[in-house]
Design a protein around this motif. Structure first.
Motif, PDB file in Angstrom:
ATOM      1  N   ARG A   1      -8.068   7.095   3.663  1.00 22.92           N
ATOM      2  CA  ARG A   1      -7.651   6.734   2.253  1.00 22.92           C
ATOM      3  C   ARG A   1      -6.637   5.422   1.957  1.00 22.92           C
ATOM      4  O   ARG A   1      -6.332   5.107   3.077  1.00 22.92           O
TER       5      ARG A   1
ATOM      6  N   PRO B   1       0.125   7.355  -3.171  1.00 27.31           N
ATOM      7  CA  PRO B   1      -0.138   8.426  -3.276  1.00 27.31           C
ATOM      8  C   PRO B   1      -0.032   9.096  -2.330  1.00 27.31           C
ATOM      9  O   PRO B   1       1.588   8.135  -1.902  1.00 27.31           O
TER      10      PRO B   1
ATOM     11  N   ASP C   1     -12.847   5.351   1.683  1.00 26.66           N
ATOM     12  CA  ASP C   1     -12.522   6.156  -0.034  1.00 26.66           C
ATOM     13  C   ASP C   1     -11.330   4.687  -0.586  1.00 26.66           C
ATOM     14  O   ASP C   1     -10.047   5.292  -0.696  1.00 26.66           O
ATOM     15  N   LEU C   2     -11.533   4.146  -1.422  1.00 27.89           N
ATOM     16  CA  LEU C   2     -11.073   3.027  -1.526  1.00 27.89           C
ATOM     17  C   LEU C   2     -10.978   2.909  -2.908  1.00 27.89           C
ATOM     18  O   LEU C   2     -12.219   3.134  -3.400  1.00 27.89           O
ATOM     19  N   THR C   3      -9.521   2.860  -3.227  1.00 31.05           N
ATOM     20  CA  THR C   3      -9.499   2.440  -4.556  1.00 31.05           C
ATOM     21  C   THR C   3      -8.371   0.943  -4.845  1.00 31.05           C
ATOM     22  O   THR C   3      -8.091   0.288  -3.621  1.00 31.05           O
ATOM     23  N   VAL C   4      -9.291   0.316  -5.769  1.00 32.00           N
ATOM     24  CA  VAL C   4      -8.714  -1.179  -6.134  1.00 32.00           C
ATOM     25  C   VAL C   4      -8.369  -1.834  -7.341  1.00 32.00           C
ATOM     26  O   VAL C   4      -8.840  -1.590  -7.855  1.00 32.00           O
ATOM     27  N   ARG C   5      -7.361  -2.348  -7.226  1.00 38.07           N
ATOM     28  CA  ARG C   5      -6.715  -2.608  -8.231  1.00 38.07           C
ATOM     29  C   ARG C   5      -6.444  -3.660  -8.910  1.00 38.07           C
ATOM     30  O   ARG C   5      -5.729  -4.678  -7.687  1.00 38.07           O
ATOM     31  N   TRP C   6      -6.634  -4.440  -9.342  1.00 34.43           N
ATOM     32  CA  TRP C   6      -7.263  -6.267  -9.672  1.00 34.43           C
ATOM     33  C   TRP C   6      -6.278  -6.700 -10.898  1.00 34.43           C
ATOM     34  O   TRP C   6      -5.803  -5.927 -11.693  1.00 34.43           O
TER      35      TRP C   6
ATOM     36  N   CYS D   1      -4.764  -4.175  -3.787  1.00 36.06           N
ATOM     37  CA  CYS D   1      -4.098  -4.727  -4.852  1.00 36.06           C
ATOM     38  C   CYS D   1      -4.281  -5.634  -5.211  1.00 36.06           C
ATOM     39  O   CYS D   1      -3.547  -7.119  -4.065  1.00 36.06           O
TER      40      CYS D   1
ATOM     41  N   LEU E   1      -5.949   2.304  -0.845  1.00 38.75           N
ATOM     42  CA  LEU E   1      -6.057   0.980  -1.224  1.00 38.75           C
ATOM     43  C   LEU E   1      -5.038  -0.469  -1.844  1.00 38.75           C
ATOM     44  O   LEU E   1      -4.582  -0.849  -1.078  1.00 38.75           O
TER      45      LEU E   1
ATOM     46  N   TRP F   1      -2.936   6.567   4.740  1.00 32.31           N
ATOM     47  CA  TRP F   1      -2.902   6.220   4.249  1.00 32.31           C
ATOM     48  C   TRP F   1      -3.810   4.266   4.048  1.00 32.31           C
ATOM     49  O   TRP F   1      -2.221   4.094   5.244  1.00 32.31           O
TER      50      TRP F   1
ATOM     51  N   ARG G   1     -17.196  -6.801  -5.475  1.00 33.51           N
ATOM     52  CA  ARG G   1     -17.174  -6.210  -5.331  1.00 33.51           C
ATOM     53  C   ARG G   1     -17.736  -5.655  -3.411  1.00 33.51           C
ATOM     54  O   ARG G   1     -17.909  -6.359  -2.766  1.00 33.51           O
TER      55      ARG G   1
END
Length: 300
Positions: A181, A231, A202-207, A185, A183, A156, A196
């Motif tokens: 995968r 992960p 498969d992206l997760t964004v933590r602002w 931040c 991530l 990832w 956006r």
């Protein structure tokens, strides 16, 4: 030294995509065969006060980039354009248009573009009042400096940076293949600065929002990354933003998370109290040597 193209570019569109980010589109010579890749860097040249366009050396960009750059440095200081590094946010080959996102700082944000604080730099001053028809120059990019996506064999990807890294992160995640995968931040001033991304990954964004709780850009990012649950599997990390913050993040990943240095791509985009006109510090030089000597595994 690689042939680096030099050309004037002209503003064709200006949009304020967030209160602190301006998206500016350019047309110009050479954009019909413009080399492009994710996280693509180029130099922009900004005119001095009283100039309608940046003054360029009389020396032609004929393949000897060093000769052109020496002629550029020989221009009188009060006439020589300011040169700043930027990331290409996108390129439209059909319309032959180049788009760059500019982070707006200081008084241009606080006062709606009417005034500038003393600490506001020439690029921000220009971008905050840019209009269709305005002229800059570009130095680069050269295809010889193209870099592949930072994929490698990691399970990832981690992207971490402040708002100055947003254009690069956006171009990278939007180029990721399906199933990757990732991530991200990202530290910004407040929720209004979130963006956006359109991606098949498969992206997760933590602002991370400063909201006045941090002294300046980059200050809140290290704590946020330390608090991230990672992960499972191996990680490749891409880090950019304020140089000191990037060093802190890199130390955390290597010393506390056990990430191999070769699995980290990193860049200090800016320095506190210093500009690109100031000489590099000892830490800057050491960092540059390390990047050259130990290229990330993912880019080999």
């Amino acid at each position: 030294m690689a042939d680096v193209p030099v050309a004037l570019i002209h503003v064709t569109d200006v949009r304020r995509i967030t209160p602190r980010m301006a998206r500016i589109t350019f047309a110009g010579d050479g954009l019909d065969a413009f080399p492009t890749w994710p996280d693509q860097q180029l130099k922009l040249l900004f005119p001095r006060p009283g100039q309608s366009a940046p003054r360029l050396p009389d020396v032609p960009a004929d393949g000897d980039a060093m000769r052109w750059y020496q002629a550029f440095c020989a221009l009188p200081e009060d006439e020589r354009p300011w040169m700043r590094s930027y990331t290409v946010r996108s390129y439209d080959p059909d319309r032959q248009r180049l788009t760059v996102d500019f982070v707006l700082h200081g008084g241009f944000v606080l006062h709606g573009g009417a005034e500038a604080e003393a600490t506001t730099g020439p690029a921000t001053r220009w971008a905050a009042t840019a209009a269709v028809g305005d002229t800059l120059a570009r130095y680069g990019p050269a295809a010889d400096y193209a870099r592949p996506l930072p994929l490698g064999t990691a399970d990832w990807l981690l992207f971490a940076g402040d708002e100055t890294a947003l254009p690069a992160i956006g171009s990278l995640v939007e180029a990721l293949p399906p199933g990757t995968r990732a991530l991200a931040c990202i530290e910004v001033a407040n929720p209004a600065e979130e963006q956006r991304f359109t991606t098949a990954a498969d992206l997760t964004v933590r602002w991370v929002h400063r909201d006045g709780g941090a002294a300046g850009p980059g200050d809140a990012l290290p704590a946020a990354v330390r608090a991230l649950p990672f992960p499972s599997g191996s990680v490749f990390a891409w880090l950019a933003g304020e140089a000191g913050t990037v060093r802190t993040l890199r130390r955390h990943l290597v010393e506390e998370r056990g990430v191999d240095k070769r699995q980290i791509d990193f860049a200090g985009y800016w320095r506190r109290r210093l500009t690109q006109d100031d000489a590099p510090t000892a830490e800057d030089l050491a960092e540059a040597r390390e990047r050259i000597e130990a290229a990330p595994t993912a880019q080999q």
